[in-house]
Design an enzyme around this catalytic site. Structure first.
Site, PDB file in Angstrom:
ATOM      1  N   ASP A  21       1.402   2.316   2.062  1.00  0.00           N
ATOM      2  CA  ASP A  21       1.253   3.603   1.377  1.00  0.00           C
ATOM      3  C   ASP A  21       2.050   3.620   0.073  1.00  0.00           C
ATOM      4  O   ASP A  21       3.081   2.959  -0.044  1.00  0.00           O
ATOM      5  CB  ASP A  21       1.730   4.724   2.314  1.00  0.00           C
ATOM      6  CG  ASP A  21       1.191   6.083   1.903  1.00  0.00           C
ATOM      7  OD1 ASP A  21       0.306   6.146   1.033  1.00  0.00           O
ATOM      8  OD2 ASP A  21       1.676   7.090   2.453  1.00  0.00           O
ATOM      9  N   ASN A  69      -9.776   8.489   4.805  1.00  0.00           N
ATOM     10  CA  ASN A  69      -9.735   8.201   3.367  1.00  0.00           C
ATOM     11  C   ASN A  69     -11.071   8.457   2.646  1.00  0.00           C
ATOM     12  O   ASN A  69     -11.119   8.488   1.411  1.00  0.00           O
ATOM     13  CB  ASN A  69      -9.261   6.761   3.089  1.00  0.00           C
ATOM     14  CG  ASN A  69      -7.767   6.563   3.293  1.00  0.00           C
ATOM     15  OD1 ASN A  69      -7.311   5.504   3.722  1.00  0.00           O
ATOM     16  ND2 ASN A  69      -6.965   7.581   2.986  1.00  0.00           N
TER      17      ASN A  69
END
Ligand code: IPE
Ligand code: IPE
Ligand code: MG
Length: 241
Positions: A21, A69
């Site tokens: 991330d 996502n």
């Protein structure tokens, strides 16, 4: 099972997973478009996968694209898929040369057909490799994975193939997409966020968790070695003393 000693003398995790991330924030800090962060993220994947092999980690599982996502702008999703294409095209020969087996978890069949074909080809061409395993999570969501396993076992029970009472942790493990992999020892998330974001919820039951502030594009072999050293210092009790 005895685990080999790491650089600091502690145990080396057999199976490490990373929630990669912070690509967007890496780019933002440099006033670059988000795709620039994702590109650097691919470089980090290369570095860290090599470092993992050198450290003796058997399985590295990377969260590349979550089932959530898809909520991102179309353009970013398209860019991420483009990078995946680029990665598969460029890395396959190295994976073969290094004896790395590729596995994919997640519903990757929902990706575009050319990507599905590339992934299937890469999996098939590395299937005989026994050196180490690189698992890429694509369109992966742990809750969907657990539901799929539950449905499969329920269907088998309904068909009379198994007794509901016979369903135990081992059988459930086998019904998950991670079947056959060593238990997850260490789960790392970069970028300072402290949540699992629907990653390996079942498998993380007794994993050691490590949250680091480093943004994924800045993560490297040294950072991974530091994480492994920290793991080696942890005392795992599994409910015992
Ligand atoms: C991780 O970086 C990459 C993917 C989720 C594909 P992000 O894109 O989430 O980066 P931040 O969290 O916006 O910084
Ligand atoms: C998790 O990161 C998914 C991947 C790293 C592929 P996100 O950036 O999507 O997670 P949230 O939205 O901050 O929870
Ligand atoms: Mg993020």
């Amino acid at each position: 099972m005895p685990v080999p000693a790491g650089p600091e003398g502690g145990a080396v995790p057999r199976h490490v997973a990373i929630i990669m991330d912070g690509n967007g924030r890496w780019a933002k800090a440099r006033r670059l478009p988000r795709i620039a962060g994702h590109k650097q993220g691919v470089e980090a994947v290369r570095r860290v996968a090599t470092a993992a092999r050198e450290l003796g980690i058997e399985v590295l599982t990377l969260y590349a694209f979550s089932s959530e996502n898809w909520r991102r702008p179309e353009e970013e999703v398209r860019d991420l898929m483009g990078l995946l294409r680029f990665f598969l095209k460029n890395e396959l020969k190295d994976l073969i040369a290094e004896g790395v087996r590729l596995r994919v978890i997640g519903d990757y069949h929902a990706l575009s057909s050319d990507l599905v074909a590339m992934i299937d080809d890469a999996i098939a061409r590395t299937a005989g490799n026994g050196g180490s395993t690189l698992v890429i999570a694509l369109n992966y969501g742990a809750q969907a994975e657990i539901l799929a396993a539950a449905r499969r076992l329920a269907a088998a029970a309904k068909a009379g193939e198994i007794e509901p009472d016979a369903i135990d942790e081992a059988m459930f493990d086998d019904a998950l997409t991670t079947h056959g992999l060593p238990p997850l020892d260490l789960l790392i998330r970069t970028s300072g966020e402290q949540r699992l974001s629907n990653f390996l919820l079942w498998q993380a039951a007794y994993a050691e968790l490590l949250f680091v502030d480093t943004l994924w594009p800045d993560f490297d072999g040294t950072a991974l070695a530091a994480a492994v050293a920290q793991f080696g210092q942890r005392q795992r009790r599994f409910g015992g003393l």
